[in-house]
Design an enzyme around this catalytic site. Sequence first.
Site, PDB file in Angstrom:
ATOM      1  NE  ARG A 109      -3.800   0.631   2.035  1.00 43.65           N
ATOM      2  CZ  ARG A 109      -5.011   0.741   2.594  1.00 43.65           C
ATOM      3  NH1 ARG A 109      -5.184   1.490   3.654  1.00 43.65           N
ATOM      4  NH2 ARG A 109      -6.037   0.082   2.093  1.00 43.65           N
ATOM      5  CG  HIS A 136      -8.516   0.032  -2.569  1.00 43.10           C
ATOM      6  ND1 HIS A 136      -7.735  -1.054  -2.250  1.00 43.10           N
ATOM      7  CD2 HIS A 136      -9.116   0.421  -1.407  1.00 43.10           C
ATOM      8  CE1 HIS A 136      -7.866  -1.312  -0.959  1.00 43.10           C
ATOM      9  NE2 HIS A 136      -8.687  -0.434  -0.429  1.00 43.10           N
ATOM     10  CD  GLN A 139     -13.054  -1.609  -0.427  1.00 39.99           C
ATOM     11  OE1 GLN A 139     -12.241  -1.533   0.471  1.00 39.99           O
ATOM     12  NE2 GLN A 139     -14.273  -2.088  -0.234  1.00 39.99           N
ATOM     13  CG  ASP A 231     -13.487   6.635  -0.554  1.00 39.36           C
ATOM     14  OD1 ASP A 231     -13.331   6.494   0.682  1.00 39.36           O
ATOM     15  OD2 ASP A 231     -12.532   6.629  -1.357  1.00 39.36           O
ATOM     16  CB  CYS A 271     -13.933   1.528   0.594  1.00 42.62           C
ATOM     17  SG  CYS A 271     -13.586   3.295   0.731  1.00 42.62           S
ATOM     18  NE  ARG A 299     -10.300  -5.177   0.804  1.00 44.78           N
ATOM     19  CZ  ARG A 299      -9.504  -4.196   1.237  1.00 44.78           C
ATOM     20  NH1 ARG A 299     -10.019  -3.120   1.788  1.00 44.78           N
ATOM     21  NH2 ARG A 299      -8.191  -4.252   1.074  1.00 44.78           N
TER      22      ARG A 299
HETATM   23  N1  NVA Z   1      -9.981   6.852  -0.928  1.00 45.23           N
HETATM   24  C1  NVA Z   1      -9.558   6.422   0.375  1.00 45.23           C
HETATM   25  C2  NVA Z   1      -9.784   4.952   0.538  1.00 45.23           C
HETATM   26  C3  NVA Z   1      -9.369   4.360   1.858  1.00 45.23           C
HETATM   27  C4  NVA Z   1      -9.572   2.869   1.909  1.00 45.23           C
HETATM   28  C5  NVA Z   1      -8.094   6.772   0.572  1.00 45.23           C
HETATM   29  O1  NVA Z   1      -7.318   6.610  -0.374  1.00 45.23           O
HETATM   30  O2  NVA Z   1      -7.728   7.222   1.655  1.00 45.23           O
HETATM   31  N1   CP Z   2     -11.104  -0.092   2.796  1.00 51.15           N
HETATM   32  C1   CP Z   2      -9.813  -0.160   3.179  1.00 51.15           C
HETATM   33  O1   CP Z   2      -8.904  -0.398   2.387  1.00 51.15           O
HETATM   34  O2   CP Z   2      -9.630   0.001   4.518  1.00 51.15           O
HETATM   35  P1   CP Z   2      -8.230   0.205   5.249  1.00 51.15           P
HETATM   36  O3   CP Z   2      -7.695   1.549   4.831  1.00 51.15           O
HETATM   37  O4   CP Z   2      -8.561   0.156   6.715  1.00 51.15           O
HETATM   38  O5   CP Z   2      -7.297  -0.900   4.849  1.00 51.15           O
END
Ligand code: NVA
Ligand code: CP
Length: 316
Positions: A109, A136, A139, A231, A271, A299
């Site tokens: 990530r 993602h 997800q 989101d 998400c 997930r």
């Molecule tokens: N769009 C959000 C998703 C988190 C799972 C982010 O990138 O922070």
């Molecule tokens: N939805 C998601 O990816 O959650 P986290 O940021 O907690 O991993």
Amino acid sequence: MSQVDLQPTLYGKDFLSLKDFSINDIAYLIEKAEEMKQNPYQDLFKGKTLAMIFEKSSTRTRVSFEAGMTQLGGHALFLSSNDLQIGRGETISDTAQVLSGYVDGIMIRTFEHEKVEELAQYASIPVINGLTDYSHPCQALADLLTIKEAKGTLKGIKVAYIGDGNNVAHSLMVGCAQLGCDIAVASPKGYEPLQEVTDTAHEFAKQSGAEVIVTTDPVAAVQNADVIYSDVFTSMGQEAETEKRLAEFKEYQINDELMRHAAKDYIFLHCLPAHRGEEVTADIIDGPHSKVFQQAENRLHVQKALIKELMYQPSK
Ligand code: NVA
Ligand code: CP
């Protein structure tokens, strides 16, 4: 009836973006996730390790991959970039080659999608995208499974994503277009999904028969939608823009007023993490239409199916 015509070989592949896979591959992964959910403990990965590199925070991604490896008999290693030598300037290519000598797969990530692509280029083991600023895909697999469970099918289901045309929206658009869900994305001007992703979604939609709409009008997007998706307004790394975004996304909140236009039996997905009172009101996310915790649990099931397909070879 199964949507899958051919059993694809995904062993040894990277999982960076849905667009790298065929419609059949994605339908197959969803079927495998359904099977995994029925049979959650399997002894596949004795002595095997998944390295998990995190340059951003995570609850769901970290815990579901880690618990998932345990449930499949293997081990997952949490590697914060603050503690790795990457944080002190070691190159991605060196890191990829070193980790390839120790572990059997890497989940990462990070911010720039190009970093994940570089890691995959130099690693000799599968690399999985656990979220970048661009996409993602894990997800989206969980989202598709949740829609299928709630609605009994994916084909012809109308999904409306309201908010930032970001990483989550990108993967959702492509995944929906691949599996035949109509997808409408409503974002404020300047926050639309990347044109390249919209074009990719249109390409898949030609094959699946789905409809892809990008608009600035949330009311038009949610009209008779079966699935409403939201989101955060401010993603990880964008914290300096929080105030500006709160003002510009004001009309994009999922609330009772907007939901009068959705199908009566709509489901609400997010998400997570969520900000109640910003992108969604508490009565919607905590109300009877919400499937967000089933979605979060999914997930685990989709990622276990994914790592099984990418990393497990029965003869070895
Ligand atoms: N769009 C959000 C998703 C988190 C799972 C982010 O990138 O922070
Ligand atoms: N939805 C998601 O990816 O959650 P986290 O940021 O907690 O991993």
